[in-house]
Design an enzyme around this catalytic site. Structure first.
Site, short mmCIF file in Angstrom:
data_model
loop_
_atom_site.label_atom_id
_atom_site.label_comp_id
_atom_site.label_asym_id
_atom_site.label_seq_id
_atom_site.Cartn_x
_atom_site.Cartn_y
_atom_site.Cartn_z
N LYS A 132 9.47 6.98 1.80
CA LYS A 132 9.88 7.02 3.26
C LYS A 132 10.14 5.72 3.92
O LYS A 132 11.15 5.44 4.25
CB LYS A 132 8.66 7.58 3.97
CG LYS A 132 8.19 8.92 3.73
CD LYS A 132 7.09 9.67 4.59
CE LYS A 132 5.84 8.83 4.49
NZ LYS A 132 4.86 8.92 3.33
N ARG B 13 1.54 13.46 11.53
CA ARG B 13 0.67 13.86 10.05
C ARG B 13 -0.12 14.93 10.38
O ARG B 13 -0.92 15.27 9.33
CB ARG B 13 0.00 12.43 9.47
CG ARG B 13 0.62 11.85 8.33
CD ARG B 13 -0.41 10.58 8.19
NE ARG B 13 -0.30 9.97 6.99
CZ ARG B 13 0.42 8.83 6.51
NH1 ARG B 13 1.30 8.42 7.43
NH2 ARG B 13 0.46 8.20 5.53
N ARG C 79 2.44 -0.49 -6.88
CA ARG C 79 3.29 -0.95 -6.01
C ARG C 79 3.01 -2.23 -5.35
O ARG C 79 1.86 -2.26 -5.08
CB ARG C 79 4.05 0.03 -5.03
CG ARG C 79 3.34 0.48 -4.02
CD ARG C 79 3.98 1.45 -3.21
NE ARG C 79 3.11 1.99 -2.10
CZ ARG C 79 3.17 2.85 -1.06
NH1 ARG C 79 4.59 3.30 -1.26
NH2 ARG C 79 2.27 3.15 -0.39
N ARG D 270 -1.30 -3.63 -1.14
CA ARG D 270 -2.01 -2.79 0.16
C ARG D 270 -3.54 -2.40 -0.34
O ARG D 270 -3.50 -1.71 -1.78
CB ARG D 270 -1.37 -1.59 0.62
CG ARG D 270 -0.54 -1.98 1.82
CD ARG D 270 0.46 -0.77 2.03
NE ARG D 270 -0.17 0.55 1.92
CZ ARG D 270 0.55 1.87 2.33
NH1 ARG D 270 1.61 1.80 2.56
NH2 ARG D 270 -0.23 2.76 2.60
N ARG E 132 -5.22 10.40 -0.55
CA ARG E 132 -4.16 10.17 0.52
C ARG E 132 -3.12 11.65 0.29
O ARG E 132 -2.83 12.21 1.12
CB ARG E 132 -3.29 9.08 0.30
CG ARG E 132 -3.97 7.71 1.02
CD ARG E 132 -3.65 6.65 0.74
NE ARG E 132 -2.27 6.00 0.75
CZ ARG E 132 -1.48 5.33 0.09
NH1 ARG E 132 -2.15 4.53 -0.85
NH2 ARG E 132 -0.28 5.02 0.32
#
Ligand code: ADP
Ligand code: ZN
Length: 226
Positions: free
Chosen positions: A21, A96, A135, A169, A180
């Site tokens: 996204k 969300r 990532r 992160r 998540r």
């Protein structure tokens, strides 16, 4: 006086963590002059600044849960009041929950706007855990990398800007990513039906290359903002 401006586009990107996204929103920003609005980024900024909302959100985010609608809506409304959003927005990571979707519909209706398109990025769960867990980004320019899928050409040096500092992160580890993903399936995936009912749902196969996905999105956005 006659109304001459066209209604700005409101695009929603739906999809689990790791679906791309953020990457796609940044590309759409450049191509269509829209503003990316990421509630994840806004919340991380609030955490970094140590605002009351940030303090409340921190532990929830680290555990992979969803921050309360109250906090998220307050942060989003605040951001939507800044003049730059007049060009049109790409909502990344919002709404969300059903409550957030309803609040957004009400906010837009009050401003004479509506959702132009809600685009669902369709991906495979296990691949998402792998993408998210590996990532990291360049601390200087924000370019995204991955431990195995997209390493820097020279170790420790950003390909784009030559920066040597990188960040990861706190919630980008396999365990939190699973939480998540659970939150996504339980609370966010049902919004797909909401937008289908409104007649604005589009789906894109997001397992392909970044460029292929960008071109599929470009076609949708050209149609939606016409
Ligand atoms: P991703 O989509 O990769 O999971 P984000 O950066 O969008 O990451 O969000 C990171 C975290 O911030 C989420 O796991 C959640 O805790 C919180 N968050 C972001 N947006 C929302 C939202 N709209 N409602 C509730 N919590 C949110
Ligand atoms: Zn860089």
């Amino acid at each position: 006086m006659a109304e001459t401006t066209t209604t700005p586009a409101v695009l929603i990107l739906l999809g689990p963590p790791g679906a791309g996204k953020g990457t796609q929103a940044r590309m759409l920003e450049e191509r269509f002059g829209l503003i990316q609005l990421s509630t994840g980024d806004l919340l991380r900024a609030a955490v970094a600044e140590g605002t009351p909302a940030g303090l409340a959100a921190k532990s929830v985010m680290e555990a992979g849960g969803l921050v309360s609608d109250e906090i998220v809506l307050a942060i989003l409304k605040d951001r939507m009041e800044r003049p730059d959003v007049k060009a049109g927005v790409i909502l990344d990571g919002f709404p969300r929950t059903a409550g957030q979707a309803e609040a957004l519909d009400a906010l837009l209706t009050a401003g004479g706007q509506k959702v132009s398109a809600a685009i669902s990025l369709e991906v495979d769960d296990e691949a998402m855990i792998d993408r998210v867990a590996g990532r990291f980004t360049c601390a200087t320019c924000g370019e995204g990398y991955h431990d195995t899928h997209k390493q820097t050409a020279r170790e420790g040096v950003c390909d784009k800007c030559g920066g040597t500092e990188f960040k990861r992160r706190a919630d980008d580890n396999a365990e939190t990513a699973r939480e998540r993903l659970k939150a996504y399936h339980a609370q966010t995936a049902p919004l797909i039906a909401h937008y289908r009912k409104m007649g604005v749902l589009e789906t894109v196969d997001a397992m392909g290359s970044i460029d292929d996905i960008a071109s599929a999105l470009g076609t949708i956005v050209s149609g939606a903002s016409a």
